[in-house]
Scaffold this active site. Structure first.
Site, PDB file in Angstrom:
ATOM      1  CG  ASN A  24       4.590   4.485  -4.075  1.00  0.00           C
ATOM      2  OD1 ASN A  24       4.021   3.630  -3.173  1.00  0.00           O
ATOM      3  ND2 ASN A  24       5.301   4.181  -4.816  1.00  0.00           N
ATOM      4  CG  ASP A 122       5.823  -4.567  -1.665  1.00  0.00           C
ATOM      5  OD1 ASP A 122       6.973  -4.663  -1.731  1.00  0.00           O
ATOM      6  OD2 ASP A 122       5.356  -3.352  -1.743  1.00  0.00           O
TER       7      ASP A 122
END
Length: 242
Positions: A24, A122
């Site tokens: 991230n 996702d």
């Protein structure tokens, strides 16, 4: 084939492990290099599919990437190709990666325009993009969405600092708005900002590049806009899960 594991304890463990960098953080940091034409060296980049795909996308966009070693890259965004960013290839490539949304803030800040297909990635829960676009519009960008192409367009002759109250303390939304605000004219204050470690890492890197961000680690960020950013070096935090 056995349907169970049998574990016998009492064995001492030894050795060491070096966790890869955090995914991230990597997605934000790699996009932030678009904010300057100077070289930015990034260390501890994780060797995983989403990050490698983003690097490939940025290279297609014109980013020069030199691999110095495992997880160690030098990037230079001094010759950006806007023809690619408007192409069918980008609409296909960008849609495959949710992290590609992070290029919007840097593009808008430095070039006054940004384009993005509806990002994929996702499907875990609800991942709103409202926070990103709310911030860009409040900074002065014009926003449009092409339903037929599922393509976002942002344009701004000049971004201007403003007090922004985020409806959601989104990490990626805060990061994108921060990257847009660092080159905006005047002061931007972001309240209800995310304050996770990866966002703090991004803000510290931007400050080393010449940005003026205060309140790092709190939910109120203050950004004094500057005219340009320079190169730097950055080492990413290890992935918390790993």
């Amino acid at each position: 084939m056995s349907e169970a594991f049998q574990i016998r304890g009492g064995k001492r463990l030894s050795g060491d492990i070096t966790p890869q960098g955090a995914k991230n953080e990597a997605l934000q940091i790699l996009c932030a290099v678009l904010l300057t034409s100077e070289e930015v060296r990034i260390k501890n980049i994780p060797d995983i599919k989403d990050v490698n795909r983003l690097i490939e996308l940025l290279q297609d966009f014109g980013l020069k990437v030199t691999k110095n070693g495992a997880g160690d890259f030098t990037c230079k965004a001094d010759d950006i190709n806007f023809e690619y960013i408007k192409s069918k290839e980008f609409k296909k490539d960008g849609a495959r990666l949710r992290g590609s949304i992070m290029i919007l803030g840097p593009m808008l800040a430095r070039f006054g325009e940004a384009y993005m297909p509806t990002p994929g990635g996702d499907k875990i829960g609800r991942r709103r993009l409202d926070t990103h676009f709310q911030g860009f519009v409040e900074l002065g960008a014009d926003f449009s969405f092409d339903d037929d192409e599922s393509f976002y367009t942002l344009k701004a002759k000049e971004l201007k600092g403003k007090f922004i109250l985020l409806e959601e303390a989104s990490v990626t939304g805060t990061a994108n708005i921060v990257m847009a605000a660092v080159l905006a004219k005047g002061k931007t204050r972001i309240y209800n900002a995310a304050c996770e470690p990866y966002l703090q890492q991004l803000c510290k890197m931007l400050n080393r590049m010449g940005a003026n961000i205060s309140g790092i680690g709190s939910n109120l960020l203050t950004i004094e806009g500057v005219s340009e950013l320079r190169g730097t070096e950055h080492t990413m935090l290890p992935d918390m899960v790993e």
